[in-house]
Motif scaffolding. Structure first.
Motif, PDB file in Angstrom:
ATOM      1  N   SER A 240       0.664   7.087 -11.889  1.00 51.73           N
ATOM      2  CA  SER A 240       0.446   5.644 -11.800  1.00 51.73           C
ATOM      3  C   SER A 240       1.697   4.917 -12.269  1.00 51.73           C
ATOM      4  O   SER A 240       2.522   5.472 -12.998  1.00 51.73           O
ATOM      5  N   ILE A 241       1.838   3.692 -11.828  1.00 53.85           N
ATOM      6  CA  ILE A 241       2.972   2.860 -12.241  1.00 53.85           C
ATOM      7  C   ILE A 241       2.508   2.020 -13.420  1.00 53.85           C
ATOM      8  O   ILE A 241       1.578   1.223 -13.299  1.00 53.85           O
ATOM      9  N   SER A 242       3.142   2.224 -14.574  1.00 59.64           N
ATOM     10  CA  SER A 242       2.756   1.447 -15.754  1.00 59.64           C
ATOM     11  C   SER A 242       3.540   0.145 -15.845  1.00 59.64           C
ATOM     12  O   SER A 242       3.076  -0.817 -16.445  1.00 59.64           O
ATOM     13  N   GLN A 243       4.733   0.103 -15.250  1.00 60.86           N
ATOM     14  CA  GLN A 243       5.505  -1.145 -15.184  1.00 60.86           C
ATOM     15  C   GLN A 243       6.424  -1.084 -13.969  1.00 60.86           C
ATOM     16  O   GLN A 243       7.173  -0.130 -13.800  1.00 60.86           O
ATOM     17  N   TYR A 244       6.322  -2.122 -13.142  1.00 60.04           N
ATOM     18  CA  TYR A 244       7.167  -2.207 -11.957  1.00 60.04           C
ATOM     19  C   TYR A 244       8.561  -2.707 -12.331  1.00 60.04           C
ATOM     20  O   TYR A 244       8.754  -3.380 -13.348  1.00 60.04           O
ATOM     21  N   ARG A 245       9.532  -2.431 -11.457  1.00 58.65           N
ATOM     22  CA  ARG A 245      10.870  -2.982 -11.656  1.00 58.65           C
ATOM     23  C   ARG A 245      10.795  -4.497 -11.446  1.00 58.65           C
ATOM     24  O   ARG A 245       9.856  -5.001 -10.837  1.00 58.65           O
ATOM     25  N   PRO A 246      11.789  -5.229 -11.924  1.00 52.87           N
ATOM     26  CA  PRO A 246      11.699  -6.697 -11.900  1.00 52.87           C
ATOM     27  C   PRO A 246      11.971  -7.309 -10.526  1.00 52.87           C
ATOM     28  O   PRO A 246      12.448  -6.650  -9.605  1.00 52.87           O
ATOM     29  N   PHE A 247      11.638  -8.587 -10.424  1.00 47.11           N
ATOM     30  CA  PHE A 247      12.072  -9.421  -9.318  1.00 47.11           C
ATOM     31  C   PHE A 247      13.061 -10.425  -9.921  1.00 47.11           C
ATOM     32  O   PHE A 247      13.133 -10.582 -11.148  1.00 47.11           O
ATOM     33  N   PHE A 248      13.835 -11.089  -9.067  1.00 43.76           N
ATOM     34  CA  PHE A 248      14.880 -11.988  -9.548  1.00 43.76           C
ATOM     35  C   PHE A 248      14.723 -13.345  -8.876  1.00 43.76           C
ATOM     36  O   PHE A 248      14.384 -13.426  -7.699  1.00 43.76           O
ATOM     37  N   ILE A 249      14.989 -14.397  -9.649  1.00 43.32           N
ATOM     38  CA  ILE A 249      14.893 -15.749  -9.106  1.00 43.32           C
ATOM     39  C   ILE A 249      16.088 -16.550  -9.602  1.00 43.32           C
ATOM     40  O   ILE A 249      16.432 -16.501 -10.782  1.00 43.32           O
ATOM     41  N   HIS A 250      16.742 -17.256  -8.658  1.00 43.16           N
ATOM     42  CA  HIS A 250      17.892 -18.074  -9.054  1.00 43.16           C
ATOM     43  C   HIS A 250      17.933 -19.334  -8.210  1.00 43.16           C
ATOM     44  O   HIS A 250      17.171 -19.503  -7.263  1.00 43.16           O
ATOM     45  N   GLY A 251      18.826 -20.206  -8.577  1.00 40.88           N
ATOM     46  CA  GLY A 251      18.917 -21.495  -7.898  1.00 40.88           C
ATOM     47  C   GLY A 251      18.288 -22.569  -8.771  1.00 40.88           C
ATOM     48  O   GLY A 251      18.424 -22.553  -9.996  1.00 40.88           O
ATOM     49  N   GLN A 252      17.551 -23.444  -8.155  1.00 39.96           N
ATOM     50  CA  GLN A 252      17.042 -24.639  -8.825  1.00 39.96           C
ATOM     51  C   GLN A 252      15.683 -24.411  -9.501  1.00 39.96           C
ATOM     52  O   GLN A 252      14.666 -25.004  -9.163  1.00 39.96           O
ATOM     53  N   VAL A 253      15.692 -23.508 -10.496  1.00 40.29           N
ATOM     54  CA  VAL A 253      14.545 -23.317 -11.374  1.00 40.29           C
ATOM     55  C   VAL A 253      15.032 -23.520 -12.800  1.00 40.29           C
ATOM     56  O   VAL A 253      16.231 -23.454 -13.076  1.00 40.29           O
ATOM     57  N   ASN A 254      14.114 -23.762 -13.711  1.00 39.35           N
ATOM     58  CA  ASN A 254      14.502 -24.064 -15.087  1.00 39.35           C
ATOM     59  C   ASN A 254      15.028 -22.858 -15.859  1.00 39.35           C
ATOM     60  O   ASN A 254      15.867 -23.009 -16.733  1.00 39.35           O
TER      61      ASN A 254
ATOM     62  N   ASN B 262       0.792  -1.216   0.000  1.00 39.68           N
ATOM     63  CA  ASN B 262       0.000   0.000   0.000  1.00 39.68           C
ATOM     64  C   ASN B 262       0.829   1.273   0.000  1.00 39.68           C
ATOM     65  O   ASN B 262       0.274   2.343  -0.182  1.00 39.68           O
ATOM     66  N   ASP B 263       2.118   1.186   0.225  1.00 37.94           N
ATOM     67  CA  ASP B 263       2.973   2.358   0.231  1.00 37.94           C
ATOM     68  C   ASP B 263       4.234   2.068  -0.573  1.00 37.94           C
ATOM     69  O   ASP B 263       5.339   2.309  -0.126  1.00 37.94           O
ATOM     70  N   TYR B 264       4.034   1.539  -1.760  1.00 36.53           N
ATOM     71  CA  TYR B 264       5.130   1.159  -2.637  1.00 36.53           C
ATOM     72  C   TYR B 264       6.005   2.371  -2.924  1.00 36.53           C
ATOM     73  O   TYR B 264       5.516   3.443  -3.259  1.00 36.53           O
ATOM     74  N   LYS B 265       7.312   2.193  -2.757  1.00 35.06           N
ATOM     75  CA  LYS B 265       8.272   3.267  -3.000  1.00 35.06           C
ATOM     76  C   LYS B 265       8.873   3.101  -4.395  1.00 35.06           C
ATOM     77  O   LYS B 265       9.316   2.010  -4.771  1.00 35.06           O
ATOM     78  N   LEU B 266       8.879   4.167  -5.144  1.00 31.35           N
ATOM     79  CA  LEU B 266       9.418   4.149  -6.500  1.00 31.35           C
ATOM     80  C   LEU B 266      10.922   3.921  -6.475  1.00 31.35           C
ATOM     81  O   LEU B 266      11.602   4.324  -5.532  1.00 31.35           O
ATOM     82  N   GLY B 267      11.420   3.273  -7.528  1.00 30.56           N
ATOM     83  CA  GLY B 267      12.841   3.006  -7.624  1.00 30.56           C
ATOM     84  C   GLY B 267      13.278   2.856  -9.065  1.00 30.56           C
ATOM     85  O   GLY B 267      12.453   2.848  -9.988  1.00 30.56           O
TER      86      GLY B 267
ATOM     87  N   ILE C 194      12.231   5.377 -14.653  1.00 27.15           N
ATOM     88  CA  ILE C 194      13.145   5.933 -13.658  1.00 27.15           C
ATOM     89  C   ILE C 194      14.507   5.265 -13.827  1.00 27.15           C
ATOM     90  O   ILE C 194      14.609   4.038 -13.778  1.00 27.15           O
ATOM     91  N   ASP C 195      15.546   6.075 -14.035  1.00 31.86           N
ATOM     92  CA  ASP C 195      16.888   5.507 -14.184  1.00 31.86           C
ATOM     93  C   ASP C 195      17.605   5.490 -12.831  1.00 31.86           C
ATOM     94  O   ASP C 195      17.040   5.866 -11.806  1.00 31.86           O
ATOM     95  N   LYS C 196      18.858   5.077 -12.837  1.00 36.26           N
ATOM     96  CA  LYS C 196      19.618   4.934 -11.589  1.00 36.26           C
ATOM     97  C   LYS C 196      19.817   6.252 -10.849  1.00 36.26           C
ATOM     98  O   LYS C 196      19.985   6.262  -9.634  1.00 36.26           O
ATOM     99  N   SER C 197      19.805   7.361 -11.575  1.00 33.98           N
ATOM    100  CA  SER C 197      19.980   8.653 -10.907  1.00 33.98           C
ATOM    101  C   SER C 197      18.780   8.970 -10.015  1.00 33.98           C
ATOM    102  O   SER C 197      18.911   9.691  -9.036  1.00 33.98           O
ATOM    103  N   GLY C 198      17.611   8.453 -10.384  1.00 38.74           N
ATOM    104  CA  GLY C 198      16.406   8.683  -9.603  1.00 38.74           C
ATOM    105  C   GLY C 198      15.691   9.979  -9.908  1.00 38.74           C
ATOM    106  O   GLY C 198      14.670  10.284  -9.305  1.00 38.74           O
ATOM    107  N   PHE C 199      16.207  10.746 -10.860  1.00 44.52           N
ATOM    108  CA  PHE C 199      15.583  12.015 -11.217  1.00 44.52           C
ATOM    109  C   PHE C 199      14.734  11.849 -12.469  1.00 44.52           C
ATOM    110  O   PHE C 199      15.098  11.093 -13.377  1.00 44.52           O
ATOM    111  N   ILE C 200      13.619  12.569 -12.516  1.00 43.18           N
ATOM    112  CA  ILE C 200      12.827  12.655 -13.736  1.00 43.18           C
ATOM    113  C   ILE C 200      12.665  14.117 -14.092  1.00 43.18           C
ATOM    114  O   ILE C 200      12.724  14.996 -13.222  1.00 43.18           O
ATOM    115  N   SER C 201      12.473  14.381 -15.366  1.00 43.65           N
ATOM    116  CA  SER C 201      12.198  15.742 -15.824  1.00 43.65           C
ATOM    117  C   SER C 201      10.697  15.899 -15.983  1.00 43.65           C
ATOM    118  O   SER C 201      10.024  14.998 -16.474  1.00 43.65           O
TER     119      SER C 201
END
Length: 168
Positions: free
Chosen positions: A88-102, A17-22, A43-50
Protein backbone atom coordinates in the motif's frame (compact mmCIF):
# COMPACT_ATOMS: atom_id res chain seq x y z
CA UNK A 1 -13.65 17.83 -29.11
CA UNK A 2 -16.00 15.44 -27.32
CA UNK A 3 -13.62 12.54 -28.08
CA UNK A 4 -10.67 14.50 -26.61
CA UNK A 5 -12.59 15.18 -23.40
CA UNK A 6 -13.55 11.49 -23.09
CA UNK A 7 -9.94 10.47 -23.74
CA UNK A 8 -8.72 12.86 -21.02
CA UNK A 9 -11.31 11.57 -18.54
CA UNK A 10 -10.34 7.98 -19.34
CA UNK A 11 -6.64 8.85 -18.89
CA UNK A 12 -7.38 10.38 -15.48
CA UNK A 13 -9.41 7.31 -14.49
CA UNK A 14 -6.58 5.04 -15.64
CA UNK A 15 -4.05 7.09 -13.68
CA UNK A 16 -6.13 6.86 -10.52
CA UNK A 17 -6.62 3.09 -10.86
CA UNK A 18 -3.16 2.17 -12.13
CA UNK A 19 -0.96 4.57 -10.21
CA UNK A 20 2.72 4.03 -10.99
CA UNK A 21 5.18 4.24 -8.12
CA UNK A 22 7.91 6.85 -8.27
CA UNK A 23 10.60 8.63 -6.26
CA UNK A 24 9.14 10.24 -3.15
CA UNK A 25 6.35 7.70 -2.60
CA UNK A 26 6.36 5.90 0.75
CA UNK A 27 5.13 2.34 0.64
CA UNK A 28 4.18 -0.27 3.22
CA UNK A 29 4.76 -3.94 2.36
CA UNK A 30 3.26 -6.74 4.46
CA UNK A 31 3.59 -10.49 4.06
CA UNK A 32 0.82 -11.86 6.27
CA UNK A 33 2.00 -14.15 9.06
CA UNK A 34 5.64 -13.10 8.51
CA UNK A 35 6.39 -10.12 10.77
CA UNK A 36 10.04 -10.08 9.68
CA UNK A 37 8.85 -9.32 6.15
CA UNK A 38 7.00 -6.09 7.00
CA UNK A 39 8.76 -3.12 5.40
CA UNK A 40 8.13 0.63 5.37
CA UNK A 41 10.24 2.41 2.77
CA UNK A 42 10.47 5.70 0.89
CA UNK A 43 11.38 5.26 -2.75
CA UNK A 44 14.50 7.27 -3.58
CA UNK A 45 15.72 8.52 -6.97
CA UNK A 46 17.44 5.22 -7.75
CA UNK A 47 14.03 3.52 -7.71
CA UNK A 48 15.32 0.44 -5.92
CA UNK A 49 14.09 -0.89 -2.59
CA UNK A 50 15.59 -3.61 -0.43
CA UNK A 51 13.39 -6.48 0.66
CA UNK A 52 14.40 -9.40 2.89
CA UNK A 53 15.42 -12.61 1.06
CA UNK A 54 15.21 -10.89 -2.35
CA UNK A 55 17.63 -8.85 -4.42
CA UNK A 56 17.00 -5.11 -4.64
CA UNK A 57 13.75 -4.48 -6.53
CA UNK A 58 13.30 -1.73 -9.14
CA UNK A 59 9.88 -0.27 -8.27
CA UNK A 60 9.65 2.89 -10.38
CA UNK A 61 6.79 2.63 -12.89
CA UNK A 62 5.33 -0.45 -11.20
CA UNK A 63 1.76 -0.37 -9.90
CA UNK A 64 1.03 -1.62 -6.39
CA UNK A 65 -0.40 -4.85 -7.87
CA UNK A 66 2.68 -5.37 -10.06
CA UNK A 67 4.99 -4.93 -7.05
CA UNK A 68 2.88 -7.39 -5.04
CA UNK A 69 3.37 -9.95 -7.85
CA UNK A 70 7.16 -9.36 -8.01
CA UNK A 71 7.46 -9.97 -4.26
CA UNK A 72 5.06 -12.93 -4.36
CA UNK A 73 7.02 -14.57 -7.18
CA UNK A 74 10.33 -13.94 -5.39
CA UNK A 75 9.19 -15.50 -2.12
CA UNK A 76 7.19 -18.39 -3.58
CA UNK A 77 8.78 -21.79 -3.24
CA UNK A 78 12.23 -21.13 -1.81
CA UNK A 79 10.98 -19.16 1.20
CA UNK A 80 7.21 -19.56 1.54
CA UNK A 81 4.60 -21.99 0.23
CA UNK A 82 1.85 -19.43 -0.39
CA UNK A 83 2.90 -15.89 0.51
CA UNK A 84 0.10 -13.37 0.96
CA UNK A 85 1.64 -10.04 -0.03
CA UNK A 86 0.04 -6.63 0.41
CA UNK A 87 1.55 -3.36 -0.79
CA UNK A 88 0.00 0.00 0.00
CA UNK A 89 1.04 3.61 -0.47
CA UNK A 90 1.36 5.32 2.90
CA UNK A 91 2.34 8.70 1.41
CA UNK A 92 2.24 9.85 -2.19
CA UNK A 93 4.91 12.03 -3.78
CA UNK A 94 4.05 15.74 -3.83
CA UNK A 95 2.34 17.95 -6.36
CA UNK A 96 3.65 21.45 -7.13
CA UNK A 97 1.86 24.77 -7.53
CA UNK A 98 3.34 28.08 -8.63
CA UNK A 99 2.33 31.41 -10.06
CA UNK A 100 -0.33 33.60 -8.52
CA UNK A 101 -1.03 31.76 -5.26
CA UNK A 102 -0.21 32.98 -1.76
CA UNK A 103 2.17 30.13 -0.87
CA UNK A 104 3.67 28.50 -4.00
CA UNK A 105 5.64 25.29 -3.52
CA UNK A 106 5.44 21.53 -3.28
CA UNK A 107 2.75 19.93 -1.13
CA UNK A 108 1.96 16.34 -0.13
CA UNK A 109 -0.63 14.77 -2.40
CA UNK A 110 -3.98 13.81 -0.83
CA UNK A 111 -6.57 11.39 -2.17
CA UNK A 112 -9.37 13.00 -4.21
CA UNK A 113 -7.39 16.22 -4.75
CA UNK A 114 -9.02 18.66 -7.15
CA UNK A 115 -7.72 21.94 -8.51
CA UNK A 116 -9.76 24.05 -6.08
CA UNK A 117 -8.45 22.03 -3.12
CA UNK A 118 -4.86 22.43 -4.36
CA UNK A 119 -5.36 26.20 -4.50
CA UNK A 120 -6.68 26.14 -0.94
CA UNK A 121 -3.63 24.14 0.23
CA UNK A 122 -1.43 26.84 -1.33
CA UNK A 123 -3.15 29.60 0.65
CA UNK A 124 -5.63 30.66 -2.03
CA UNK A 125 -5.27 32.82 -5.10
CA UNK A 126 -3.33 36.08 -4.91
CA UNK A 127 -5.14 39.33 -5.73
CA UNK A 128 -3.56 39.36 -9.21
CA UNK A 129 -4.46 35.77 -10.13
CA UNK A 130 -6.31 34.94 -13.30
CA UNK A 131 -9.60 33.16 -12.66
CA UNK A 132 -9.38 31.13 -15.86
CA UNK A 133 -5.77 30.86 -17.10
CA UNK A 134 -4.73 27.71 -15.21
CA UNK A 135 -2.62 24.85 -16.53
CA UNK A 136 -1.31 21.52 -15.33
CA UNK A 137 1.87 19.90 -16.59
CA UNK A 138 1.53 16.13 -16.23
CA UNK A 139 3.27 12.99 -17.46
CA UNK A 140 0.82 10.71 -19.28
CA UNK A 141 2.14 7.43 -20.67
CA UNK A 142 5.71 8.72 -20.39
CA UNK A 143 5.01 11.98 -22.25
CA UNK A 144 4.74 15.45 -20.74
CA UNK A 145 1.45 17.16 -21.59
CA UNK A 146 -0.07 20.52 -20.69
CA UNK A 147 -3.72 20.56 -19.76
CA UNK A 148 -6.09 23.46 -19.27
CA UNK A 149 -7.77 23.19 -15.90
CA UNK A 150 -10.81 24.31 -13.96
CA UNK A 151 -11.78 23.99 -10.30
CA UNK A 152 -13.00 20.40 -10.73
CA UNK A 153 -9.91 19.06 -12.54
CA UNK A 154 -8.35 16.09 -10.74
CA UNK A 155 -4.77 16.57 -9.50
CA UNK A 156 -2.25 13.72 -9.28
CA UNK A 157 1.18 13.33 -7.63
CA UNK A 158 3.97 15.03 -9.60
CA UNK A 159 1.51 17.42 -11.30
CA UNK A 160 2.82 20.96 -11.76
CA UNK A 161 0.09 23.58 -11.50
CA UNK A 162 0.53 27.08 -12.88
CA UNK A 163 -1.78 29.99 -12.07
CA UNK A 164 -1.20 32.88 -14.47
CA UNK A 165 -1.51 36.57 -13.67
CA UNK A 166 -4.61 38.51 -14.66
CA UNK A 167 -4.11 41.75 -16.52
CA UNK A 168 -7.40 43.34 -15.49
Amino acid sequence: MRFLILLLLFSQFALANDYKLGPGDKIHIIVYGEDDLTVHVKIDKSGFISFPFLDDIQVINLSVKELEKVIYDGLLGDYLISPQVSVSISQYRPFFIHGQVNRPGGYPYQDDLTFDKAIAVAGGLSSRASLTDWTITRKVNGKTVKLEANVATQIFPDDIIKIEQSFF
